[in-house]
Design a protein around this motif. Structure first.
Motif, mmCIF file in Angstrom:
data_model
loop_
_atom_site.group_PDB
_atom_site.id
_atom_site.type_symbol
_atom_site.label_atom_id
_atom_site.label_comp_id
_atom_site.label_asym_id
_atom_site.label_seq_id
_atom_site.Cartn_x
_atom_site.Cartn_y
_atom_site.Cartn_z
ATOM 1 N N GLN A 185 0.826 -1.210 0.000
ATOM 2 C CA GLN A 185 0.000 0.000 0.000
ATOM 3 C C GLN A 185 0.860 1.259 0.000
ATOM 4 O O GLN A 185 0.545 2.245 -0.661
ATOM 5 C CB GLN A 185 -0.913 -0.002 1.221
ATOM 6 C CG GLN A 185 -1.905 -1.147 1.252
ATOM 7 C CD GLN A 185 -2.723 -1.158 2.536
ATOM 8 O OE1 GLN A 185 -2.868 -0.141 3.203
ATOM 9 N NE2 GLN A 185 -3.237 -2.323 2.891
ATOM 10 N N PHE A 186 1.982 1.212 0.742
ATOM 11 C CA PHE A 186 2.828 2.388 0.885
ATOM 12 C C PHE A 186 3.510 2.789 -0.425
ATOM 13 O O PHE A 186 3.826 3.959 -0.627
ATOM 14 C CB PHE A 186 3.902 2.150 1.947
ATOM 15 C CG PHE A 186 3.368 2.021 3.350
ATOM 16 C CD1 PHE A 186 2.274 2.771 3.763
ATOM 17 C CD2 PHE A 186 3.959 1.158 4.252
ATOM 18 C CE1 PHE A 186 1.787 2.653 5.051
ATOM 19 C CE2 PHE A 186 3.486 1.038 5.541
ATOM 20 C CZ PHE A 186 2.384 1.785 5.946
ATOM 21 N N ILE A 187 3.764 1.837 -1.301
ATOM 22 C CA ILE A 187 4.487 2.189 -2.526
ATOM 23 C C ILE A 187 3.549 2.307 -3.732
ATOM 24 O O ILE A 187 4.003 2.446 -4.853
ATOM 25 C CB ILE A 187 5.609 1.169 -2.839
ATOM 26 C CG1 ILE A 187 5.028 -0.194 -3.211
ATOM 27 C CG2 ILE A 187 6.577 1.055 -1.694
ATOM 28 C CD1 ILE A 187 6.088 -1.158 -3.734
ATOM 29 N N LYS A 198 -0.231 9.788 -4.322
ATOM 30 C CA LYS A 198 -1.156 10.877 -4.636
ATOM 31 C C LYS A 198 -1.802 11.434 -3.369
ATOM 32 O O LYS A 198 -1.966 12.653 -3.222
ATOM 33 C CB LYS A 198 -2.238 10.375 -5.595
ATOM 34 C CG LYS A 198 -1.750 10.137 -7.020
ATOM 35 C CD LYS A 198 -2.894 9.642 -7.897
ATOM 36 C CE LYS A 198 -2.442 9.445 -9.338
ATOM 37 N NZ LYS A 198 -3.541 8.922 -10.190
ATOM 38 N N ASN A 199 -2.151 10.550 -2.443
ATOM 39 C CA ASN A 199 -2.766 10.998 -1.198
ATOM 40 C C ASN A 199 -1.792 11.837 -0.372
ATOM 41 O O ASN A 199 -2.186 12.832 0.245
ATOM 42 C CB ASN A 199 -3.253 9.798 -0.382
ATOM 43 C CG ASN A 199 -4.478 9.141 -0.980
ATOM 44 O OD1 ASN A 199 -5.252 9.790 -1.692
ATOM 45 N ND2 ASN A 199 -4.668 7.863 -0.711
ATOM 46 N N ALA A 231 4.348 15.371 -10.201
ATOM 47 C CA ALA A 231 3.024 15.843 -9.782
ATOM 48 C C ALA A 231 1.941 14.785 -10.006
ATOM 49 O O ALA A 231 0.908 14.791 -9.338
ATOM 50 C CB ALA A 231 2.666 17.128 -10.520
ATOM 51 N N SER A 232 2.170 13.869 -10.928
ATOM 52 C CA SER A 232 1.213 12.796 -11.226
ATOM 53 C C SER A 232 1.164 11.736 -10.146
ATOM 54 O O SER A 232 0.258 10.909 -10.113
ATOM 55 C CB SER A 232 1.578 12.138 -12.554
ATOM 56 O OG SER A 232 2.852 11.501 -12.450
ATOM 57 N N GLY A 233 2.159 11.752 -9.253
ATOM 58 C CA GLY A 233 2.260 10.710 -8.241
ATOM 59 C C GLY A 233 3.265 9.637 -8.595
ATOM 60 O O GLY A 233 3.606 8.798 -7.766
ATOM 61 N N HIS A 234 3.770 9.644 -9.833
ATOM 62 C CA HIS A 234 4.800 8.681 -10.229
ATOM 63 C C HIS A 234 6.124 9.045 -9.567
ATOM 64 O O HIS A 234 6.440 10.226 -9.381
ATOM 65 C CB HIS A 234 4.953 8.654 -11.743
ATOM 66 C CG HIS A 234 3.778 8.027 -12.447
ATOM 67 N ND1 HIS A 234 3.582 6.662 -12.487
ATOM 68 C CD2 HIS A 234 2.735 8.587 -13.109
ATOM 69 C CE1 HIS A 234 2.469 6.401 -13.153
ATOM 70 N NE2 HIS A 234 1.934 7.551 -13.540
#
Length: 284
Positions: A60-62, A68-69, A253-256
């Motif tokens: 979940q962490f990765i 994003k959260n 910014a996309s979370g990647h």
């Protein structure tokens, strides 16, 4: 790092890479353990000892959604509020104890002439590491595999300095950041060679609390230069001190996750490890 520790580290890295690339399929314990050629029970213990949490929670962490959260949680006041809680917040403890002193213009210009630098090879949860220090603080820290090339990289940073292979108290104090009891840390001092802009960016990275993330654009805004995202990215990429200056906490910014000077896989490892230590109380 001992031979067994190296084997364990590479197994953990391989497992996390498998989790990262198969996240959308939610692989179970048995599937991940089989991928690294271990029994589920053995793998569960090894992974939990390393990460401080289960493979399931680490997954979940990765995840992209987790990233994003975390980005959504970042508030406009984060840059100014990073130091306000003293020792009350474990998630901020790392950054509260790291201070940066820039080298003098003369030291910067002459490539470290008259500087005596101690260096030492050690181990970390994320692989072998080289750490170097002047009398004022840590001047270099990097994840390295080959000692000869590592020394070459250090000397390239300070071509006119004198070097001695030995460990000192400054280095031991800095390396203690990898231990789980951060309440016993002394102040970690860094003595860095960089331009005024680079030092400003590196200092801004210390405002990102452990377990949180930021973006290049947000950092550019927080140093009051919102159009300098590209220059900020370049300064982050030239960060000479791995982990202590948390450039790994800056993502797209996309979370990647994006790139990392010491490898995107290692960046993923570090981010997951930090989240597991901050959010382990949420384990079901």
């Amino acid at each position: 790092m001992s031979t067994q520790n190296q084997i364990d580290y590479h197994r953990i890295a391989k497992a996390i890479e498998y989790i990262r690339t198969h996240y959308q399929f939610q692989p179970g314990l048995e599937e991940i353990a089989e991928n690294v050629h271990l029994s589920p029970a053995h793998f569960q213990k090894m992974f939990t000892d390393w990460a401080g949490t289960s493979p399931k929670k680490f997954l979940q962490f990765i995840s992209l959604e987790h990233a994003k959260n975390l980005l959504k949680e970042e508030k406009a006041s984060l840059f100014d509020a990073a130091y306000e809680t003293g020792l009350s917040s474990t998630s901020r403890l790392h950054d509260l104890f790291v201070t940066i002193e820039g080298m003098s213009p003369a030291e910067y210009k002459n490539g470290g002439k008259n500087l005596d630098i101690n260096y030492h090879f050690s181990e970390s949860p994320f692989g072998n590491i080289m750490i170097a220090s002047t009398e004022k603080g840590i001047c270099y820290m990097a994840f390295e595999i080959n000692k000869e090339s590592a020394l070459g990289n250090l000397k390239a940073q300070f071509p006119n300095a004198s070097f001695s292979e030995k460990q000192d108290q400054l280095q031991r104090n800095a390396l203690s950041i990898f231990e789980k009891d951060w309440t016993r840390l002394n102040n970690i001092k860094l003595h860095l060679r960089g331009t005024d802009f680079q030092l400003k960016v590196w200092k801004s990275l210390l405002s990102i609390p452990m377990g949180k993330l930021s973006t290049y654009g947000n950092l550019a805004s927080k140093i009051e230069n919102p159009k300098a995202s590209r220059a900020v990215g370049t300064a982050i990429g030239s960060n000479p001190v791995a982990f202590l200056i948390p450039c790994h906490r800056v993502i797209q910014a996309s979370g990647h996750i994006g790139g990392y000077r010491w490898g995107s896989e290692r960046k993923q490892l570090i981010l997951g490890w930090e989240s597991s230590h901050i959010y382990s109380g949420d384990e079901n």
